[in-house]
Design a protein around this motif. Structure first.
Motif, PDB file in Angstrom:
ATOM      1  N   THR A 136       7.142  16.690   4.528  1.00 52.18           N
ATOM      2  CA  THR A 136       7.585  17.682   5.505  1.00 52.18           C
ATOM      3  C   THR A 136       8.091  18.991   4.917  1.00 52.18           C
ATOM      4  O   THR A 136       8.294  19.951   5.658  1.00 52.18           O
ATOM      5  N   THR A 139      11.149  21.704   6.372  1.00 52.05           N
ATOM      6  CA  THR A 139      11.108  21.930   7.819  1.00 52.05           C
ATOM      7  C   THR A 139      11.907  20.901   8.612  1.00 52.05           C
ATOM      8  O   THR A 139      12.365  21.197   9.708  1.00 52.05           O
ATOM      9  N   LYS A 140      12.087  19.708   8.093  1.00 62.44           N
ATOM     10  CA  LYS A 140      12.812  18.670   8.815  1.00 62.44           C
ATOM     11  C   LYS A 140      14.279  18.531   8.368  1.00 62.44           C
ATOM     12  O   LYS A 140      14.991  17.695   8.888  1.00 62.44           O
ATOM     13  N   LEU A 141      14.698  19.363   7.414  1.00 62.93           N
ATOM     14  CA  LEU A 141      16.098  19.310   7.003  1.00 62.93           C
ATOM     15  C   LEU A 141      16.964  19.863   8.132  1.00 62.93           C
ATOM     16  O   LEU A 141      16.604  20.836   8.776  1.00 62.93           O
ATOM     17  N   SER A 142      18.091  19.210   8.341  1.00 62.76           N
ATOM     18  CA  SER A 142      18.993  19.736   9.367  1.00 62.76           C
ATOM     19  C   SER A 142      20.414  19.540   8.894  1.00 62.76           C
ATOM     20  O   SER A 142      20.705  18.684   8.064  1.00 62.76           O
ATOM     21  N   PHE A 143      21.284  20.341   9.440  1.00 59.55           N
ATOM     22  CA  PHE A 143      22.694  20.279   9.092  1.00 59.55           C
ATOM     23  C   PHE A 143      23.496  20.216  10.383  1.00 59.55           C
ATOM     24  O   PHE A 143      23.265  20.999  11.306  1.00 59.55           O
ATOM     25  N   ASP A 144      24.377  19.282  10.434  1.00 62.84           N
ATOM     26  CA  ASP A 144      25.227  19.142  11.613  1.00 62.84           C
ATOM     27  C   ASP A 144      26.424  20.080  11.445  1.00 62.84           C
ATOM     28  O   ASP A 144      27.323  19.812  10.677  1.00 62.84           O
ATOM     29  N   GLU A 145      26.409  21.150  12.185  1.00 59.21           N
ATOM     30  CA  GLU A 145      27.501  22.137  12.099  1.00 59.21           C
ATOM     31  C   GLU A 145      28.026  22.410  13.485  1.00 59.21           C
ATOM     32  O   GLU A 145      27.366  22.487  14.433  1.00 59.21           O
TER      33      GLU A 145
END
Length: 145
Positions: A136, A139-145
């Motif tokens: 991926t 593109t699939k990295l996410s951060f909970d902020e």
């Protein structure tokens, strides 16, 4: 102090020039002041450019008393080696940091030697995260902020 003499072919000299340039670039690229030991070796190697028939790739700046690579040659080396290295090390370091983060989430801060269980889990995470990033990209990295 004893001097060391090395005999080499012109092709070997060209490889030495490239190695010394890349090595001194890596050491000095992030510093405010140049590492003089590396610069001295770089200058010594580049100063033999006429013997190595590299007049088209190395120039001598008489006013400054230094030798430099031709701008195009330097750009070619950076594009060939540094960009590839940066790309590889980025992904390698990203996997490492994501694994460390996950290991801390699972086990808390790890101090001292890792247990066999921790090492097995780390290897599993490295494989999974590495595979996921290969599939991926970021593109699939996410951060909970």
């Amino acid at each position: 102090m004893a001097n060391i003499k090395i005999e080499m072919s012109k092709e070997q000299y060209e490889t030495l020039v490239e190695s010394v340039f890349l090595g001194s670039w890596m050491v000095n690229s992030t510093k405010m002041e140049l590492d003089e030991a590396f610069e001295d070796v770089r200058e010594l190697v580049l100063s033999k450019y006429k013997e190595g028939n590299l007049e088209d790739r190395i120039t001598h700046h008489e006013q400054l008393g230094v030798h430099d690579l031709d701008v195009d040659y330097e750009s070619q080396l950076l594009a060939t080696y540094v960009e590839e290295y940066d790309e590889f090390s980025f992904w390698d370091k990203l996997v490492e940091k994501l694994v460390e983060k996950k290991m801390t989430e699972l086990y808390g801060p790890l101090e001292g030697e890792m247990t066999e269980e921790h090492m097995e889990k780390r290897l599993e995470l490295e494989e999974n995260i590495g595979r996921k990033l290969e599939e991926t990209g970021v593109t699939k990295l996410s951060f909970d902020e």
